[in-house]
Design an enzyme around this catalytic site. Structure first.
Site, mmCIF file in Angstrom:
data_model
loop_
_atom_site.group_PDB
_atom_site.id
_atom_site.type_symbol
_atom_site.label_atom_id
_atom_site.label_comp_id
_atom_site.label_asym_id
_atom_site.label_seq_id
_atom_site.Cartn_x
_atom_site.Cartn_y
_atom_site.Cartn_z
ATOM 1 N N CYS A 14 -6.936 -1.252 -16.048
ATOM 2 C CA CYS A 14 -6.456 -0.944 -14.936
ATOM 3 C C CYS A 14 -5.042 -0.169 -15.216
ATOM 4 C CB CYS A 14 -5.949 -2.585 -14.606
ATOM 5 S SG CYS A 14 -4.749 -3.423 -15.749
ATOM 6 N N ASN A 43 -15.630 -13.486 -16.760
ATOM 7 C CA ASN A 43 -16.329 -12.737 -15.429
ATOM 8 C C ASN A 43 -17.220 -11.809 -16.483
ATOM 9 O OD1 ASN A 43 -15.838 -11.374 -12.863
ATOM 10 N ND2 ASN A 43 -15.255 -9.706 -14.103
ATOM 11 N N PHE A 92 -10.082 -10.053 -24.167
ATOM 12 C CA PHE A 92 -9.500 -10.495 -22.890
ATOM 13 C C PHE A 92 -10.158 -10.960 -21.659
ATOM 14 C CE2 PHE A 92 -7.574 -6.780 -25.276
ATOM 15 C CZ PHE A 92 -6.216 -7.169 -25.266
ATOM 16 N N CYS A 137 0.776 -1.429 0.029
ATOM 17 C CA CYS A 137 -0.110 0.031 -0.096
ATOM 18 C C CYS A 137 1.059 1.290 -0.034
ATOM 19 C CB CYS A 137 -0.866 0.164 1.497
ATOM 20 S SG CYS A 137 -2.123 -1.254 1.356
ATOM 21 N N CYS A 140 -2.361 -8.134 7.733
ATOM 22 C CA CYS A 140 -2.435 -7.167 6.496
ATOM 23 C C CYS A 140 -3.902 -6.660 6.484
ATOM 24 C CB CYS A 140 -2.123 -7.957 5.244
ATOM 25 S SG CYS A 140 -2.550 -6.596 3.752
ATOM 26 N N GLN A 197 -10.446 -10.746 -10.342
ATOM 27 C CA GLN A 197 -10.435 -9.734 -9.651
ATOM 28 C C GLN A 197 -10.260 -10.001 -8.185
ATOM 29 O OE1 GLN A 197 -10.105 -6.899 -11.134
ATOM 30 N NE2 GLN A 197 -10.643 -6.781 -13.099
#
Length: 443
Positions: free
Chosen positions: A400, A311, A306, A92, A171, A277
């Site tokens: 993305c 999905n 892709f 992060c 985490c 995802q």
């Protein structure tokens, strides 16, 4: 004529120099931007409005980089990072910025990059798709490192811009069920005789349970397998060992693969290593929005490039339209076909194709009514060179990387498409990563 080496004057002094700088804004990667000696300076960990003492670490012709030494003033948007490992771990990089400002920054960066790189603006900036800011990751890959001197293995994420593995105990962006496994899992790995042969460890939390996938470069001993089984039984998880060639040894687990569901009746199974995802909540909302934007009719032909394990393809096929999914990874194509069958969807066909190659002889290439793109960070530039063959009325581009989205917008605009809608998809809160969805329509 002899030439002699001449050192650049004061280069080492310049790099070790400590300077006080005023931060004006963030770049799209979340680093602070300041000015020094007429050049832009990028400084991770600082916020707009802050004054910081920094040390220059890199000098280029047009910019410099620096590391934060200490803050002289603090932004009102600065918050205390939740993670104990935040300043070492590279997972992060925006936990020090309030969530509201994170999202405003990402939206601003998205719009700015689109305007700068594609010279276009959306007719409508739609509300961002947002969800929980903590414990949202249903999947993560942890690195391991065997220390020859101490004979111990470190389990964690890599440091920022480094191969060093940071030893972590928890985490806060991982699903709680996965975060709670890290410490006992680290202890387990250090009890294995074959610990120096361990690679990464994948953690998965989906509809049919939690999965721990341990990558091993050689076969584990029976004693090590027994220890893995005991761990899986104690922590009520499924445990799989993945070999060098990708082969899977199920230590404990169900007969079926990990899976997640969409709209309660679409079941998407996948194998460790397949792309899915990581944020299940955001993924469901993202799929719903894509289906809504494309507004597919039963008599239409839809192309999903892709497509992964289906999905978007399978929800689009629920409309009754003819759906064609194309993917570059053969194992994912095979899994997408299985997923279509187990969801009882017959009007969807999947093809294995390298989408960066010559597509002229591909049987699926031809006129379509709607097009969906969900490429990796590299984008879909090569595929869009065949737009004349497809001529879709509408295109939904799920990105993305806003830089590749902006670049890929150029051929769309040249072919008469207009950017009708643009929206942020906050898939990765607490990080700089920007996902977006764009709707293009033929004018």
């Amino acid at each position: 004529m002899a030439q002699f080496f001449k050192a650049k004057p004061n280069s080492s002094k310049q790099l070790s120099a400590k300077v006080s700088l005023q931060v004006t804004r963030l770049d799209h990667l979340g680093a602070g931007i300041a000015q020094h000696n007429g050049k832009v300076v990028f400084i991770p960990g600082v916020l707009p409005g802050e004054k910081a003492m920094v040390q220059l670490t890199e000098q280029k012709k047009r910019y410099s980089r620096a590391k934060l030494l200490n803050l002289e003033t603090h932004s009102i948007d600065r918050v205390e990072p939740k993670c104990a490992h935040y300043h070492q771990c590279g997972g992060c990089d925006l936990q020090h910025l309030s969530l509201e400002k994170q999202r405003l920054h990402k939206e601003s960066a998205l719009v700015s990059l689109m305007a700068k790189l594609s010279h276009t603006e959306a007719e409508a900036l739609v509300p961002a798709i947002i969800g929980e800011q903590w414990h949202y990751r249903r999947r993560a890959r942890l690195a391991t490192f065997y220390h020859q001197e101490t004979k111990r293995t470190t389990l964690g994420f890599r440091a920022q811009s480094s191969k060093e593995v940071i030893d972590i105990s928890s985490c806060p962006v991982l699903a709680k069920s996965l975060s709670e496994l890290i410490s006992p899992l680290s202890k387990l790995l250090n009890q294995l005789a074959s610990r120096r042969a361990l690679g990464h460890v994948e953690l998965i939390d989906v509809d049919n349970g939690q999965f721990v996938v341990v990558r091993a470069t050689k076969e584990l001993s029976d004693k090590d397998k027994e220890k893995l089984l005991s761990f899986a039984q104690e922590h009520k998880v499924n445990l799989i060992v993945q070999g060098n060639e990708g082969e899977l040894l199920v230590i404990k687990g169900p007969k079926e693969l990990p899976f997640y569901t969409l709209n309660s009746d679409i079941k998407l199974s996948f194998t460790p290593g397949n792309f899915v995802q990581v944020n299940g909540e955001i993924n469901r909302a993202m799929v719903d929005q894509a289906v809504q934007w494309l507004d597919v009719k039963a008599d239409e032909r839809v192309l999903d490039l892709f497509c992964g394990v289906g999905n978007f393809s399978l929800p689009l096929a629920k409309s009754g339209a003819e759906v064609i999914g194309v993917e570059g990874v053969p194992e994912m194509v095979a899994q997408a076909r299985i997923n279509a069958k187990q969801s009882d969807l017959s009007d969807v066909t999947f093809f294995h194709t390298d989408l960066s190659a010559d597509l002229s002889k591909e049987p699926w290439l031809g006129k379509v009514d709607k097009l969906l793109l969900d490429p990796a960070r590299a984008g879909a530039f090569e595929s869009l060179q065949w737009l004349k063959k497809m001529k879709p009325k509408s295109i939904v581009y799920v990105s993305c990387d806003p830089s590749s989205l902006a670049r890929d917008s150029e051929p769309l605009l040249k072919h008469g498409y207009k950017l009708k809608k643009l929206g942020l998809v906050d898939m990765f809160p607490q990080t700089h990563h920007i996902e977006a969805m764009a709707l293009f329509e033929l004018s």
